[in-house]
Enzyme design. Structure first.
Site, PDB file in Angstrom:
ATOM      1  NE  ARG A 118      -1.838   1.329   3.769  1.00 36.61           N
ATOM      2  CZ  ARG A 118      -1.341   2.433   4.337  1.00 36.61           C
ATOM      3  NH1 ARG A 118      -0.148   2.408   4.890  1.00 36.61           N
ATOM      4  NH2 ARG A 118      -2.035   3.536   4.365  1.00 36.61           N
ATOM      5  NE  ARG A 133      -0.456  10.763   5.879  1.00 33.11           N
ATOM      6  CZ  ARG A 133       0.577  10.950   6.682  1.00 33.11           C
ATOM      7  NH1 ARG A 133       1.154  12.135   6.725  1.00 33.11           N
ATOM      8  NH2 ARG A 133       1.043   9.975   7.419  1.00 33.11           N
ATOM      9  NE  ARG A 137      19.929  -3.241  -3.117  1.00 29.88           N
ATOM     10  CZ  ARG A 137      20.804  -2.948  -4.062  1.00 29.88           C
ATOM     11  NH1 ARG A 137      21.578  -3.887  -4.558  1.00 29.88           N
ATOM     12  NH2 ARG A 137      20.927  -1.703  -4.500  1.00 29.88           N
ATOM     13  NE  ARG A 140      17.952   7.627   3.778  1.00 29.15           N
ATOM     14  CZ  ARG A 140      17.227   7.198   4.802  1.00 29.15           C
ATOM     15  NH1 ARG A 140      16.040   7.723   5.042  1.00 29.15           N
ATOM     16  NH2 ARG A 140      17.672   6.256   5.604  1.00 29.15           N
ATOM     17  CD  GLU A 196      20.634   5.707   3.393  1.00 24.38           C
ATOM     18  OE1 GLU A 196      19.691   4.961   3.080  1.00 24.38           O
ATOM     19  OE2 GLU A 196      20.653   6.405   4.430  1.00 24.38           O
ATOM     20  CE1 TYR A 239      14.520  -1.610   7.841  1.00 20.84           C
ATOM     21  CE2 TYR A 239      12.208  -1.122   8.266  1.00 20.84           C
ATOM     22  CZ  TYR A 239      13.530  -0.712   8.209  1.00 20.84           C
ATOM     23  OH  TYR A 239      13.865   0.575   8.528  1.00 20.84           O
ATOM     24  CG  ASP A 254       9.740   0.760  11.250  1.00 22.71           C
ATOM     25  OD1 ASP A 254      10.695   1.034  10.498  1.00 22.71           O
ATOM     26  OD2 ASP A 254       8.546   0.825  10.892  1.00 22.71           O
TER      27      ASP A 254
END
Length: 370
Positions: free
Chosen positions: A171, A175, A248, A279, A304, A352, A354
């Site tokens: 997804r 917004r 990666r 970035r 990066e 992964y 957070d």
């Protein structure tokens, strides 16, 4: 003999070490790096707190996790509002009314934005997306995909979007309001003074050995504790006997720039394919309330670069496609046979996380260790 040997001094191990120490358990924490804190390590460079291994913004929707981490540091009110640079034009992220109007100047209302995205995504009507490109177009249309997703994603993963599984972008946040806050979570911020202090406090009750590779003396380390928590790559633990999982990696170029304010934002993503990095991070913007740091006539920036991974490199992102998921499940069956070794963390679980997910997973494991 220690109660626990924890391999890796990152957030997952540190939460466990802290909780185990409160229960009177003795812990030895080792890490092959020369510092604690893993990828959330921050160091002070000329008065500026620098996220050495890339930008880390703590965010969570769990008040329990937010309260937990706040016992180790004061957090500021930093709000993550990244900007995308596509061939010299700037766009707000996540995709919101500011973004839509910049791409389509005649789009002024939420209804107009919904209609335009609907018009652009209709090429996928009735089709089941077979790859990331088709998934993205079905969600946001071709204009947003071409400018803000395609180049960035292909650099990040090192392959064409048409070759990536659609699950990577299940997804995309759309917004239909003028809100540049990237996260929907209730709690968000950066620890004042950086993340390293948090890990140091968590590890205060443990013995720590840095610059120490578990595999350099595995026979000794396997006998120095009753239980082992392994947070390194699970395939590495088994000497890649079933094959290598894919990751990666990242490469960072960090330097001091003799200006007070280099780019006006903590993070700017470069979404075109031609720019080799993904970035630029300007670290002082993570702590805007630190006026002493912010007003310095210099700043620290990091470029990066995504990179292919090979054995010996730092693995950052698991490649959770079908092939790697199947291989991980085979390794997990091997792991289940280990009598005294428990696998955890992003690399040990090939997932992964957070930071809030990492804390939650560590606390959940701790409950099972009691």
């Amino acid at each position: 003999m220690f109660s626990y040997l924890l391999i890796g001094a990152g957030l997952f191990s540190s939460v466990l070490a802290h909780e185990l120490a409160k229960q009177g358990k003795s812990c030895l924490v080792i890490d092959k790096r020369t510092h604690v804190a893993g990828n959330i390590y921050t160091e002070n460079i000329d008065g500026i707190n620098v996220h050495t291994y890339g930008a880390h913004i703590f965010h969570t929707d769990s008040k329990e996790i937010w309260d937990y981490v706040n016992q180790f540091a004061e957090f500021n009110r930093y709000t993550n509002c990244p900007v995308a640079n596509y061939k010299g034009s700037l766009y707000n992220l996540p995709f919101n009314m500011n973004t839509f109007n910049k791409i389509w100047p005649d789009v002024l209302t939420p209804e107009q934005a919904k209609n335009r995205i609907g018009e652009q995504s209709c090429e996928m009507a009735g089709k089941v997306p077979c790859n990331l490109e088709e998934q993205a177009i079905s969600l946001v249309g071709r204009d947003i995909y071409e400018r803000l997703i395609k180049g960035y994603t292909e650099k990040q993963w090192g392959r064409s979007c048409s070759e990536l599984p659609p699950e990577i972008i299940k997804r995309l946040p759309l917004r239909y309001i003028f809100d540049n806050n990237y996260f929907n979570d209730r709690f968000q911020g950066i620890p004042v003074g950086g993340y390293t202090q948090i890990i140091e406090k968590m590890l205060a009750g443990a013995d720590i050995q840095l610059n120490t590779d578990y595999f350099s003396d595995k026979e000794y380390f396997d006998t120095c504790a009753e239980k082992i928590i392994f947070t390194g790559p699970i395939d590495c633990y088994f000497d890649y006997c079933l094959g290598e999982l894919e990751y990666r990696s990242l490469r960072f170029e960090t330097g001091i720039v003799p200006v007070q304010n280099y780019q006006g934002n903590a993070v700017i993503n470069y979404t075109d394919a031609e720019t080799p990095f993904t970035r630029i991070i300007e670290h002082k913007h993570f702590e805007p309330d630190n006026k002493e740091s912010f007003n310095l006539p210099k700043t620290v920036v990091t470029r990066e670069y995504p990179a292919d991974w090979k054995i010996g490199d730092d693995p950052y992102y698991p490649v959770n496609d079908r092939r790697n998921s199947d291989l991980y499940n085979k390794y997990r069956k091997l792991a289940a046979r280990e009598r005294k070794v428990i696998f955890g963390g992003r690399l040990g679980m090939y997932k992964y996380f957070d930071m809030d997910d990492t804390i939650a997973a560590a606390l959940e494991l701790f409950k099972c260790l009691k």
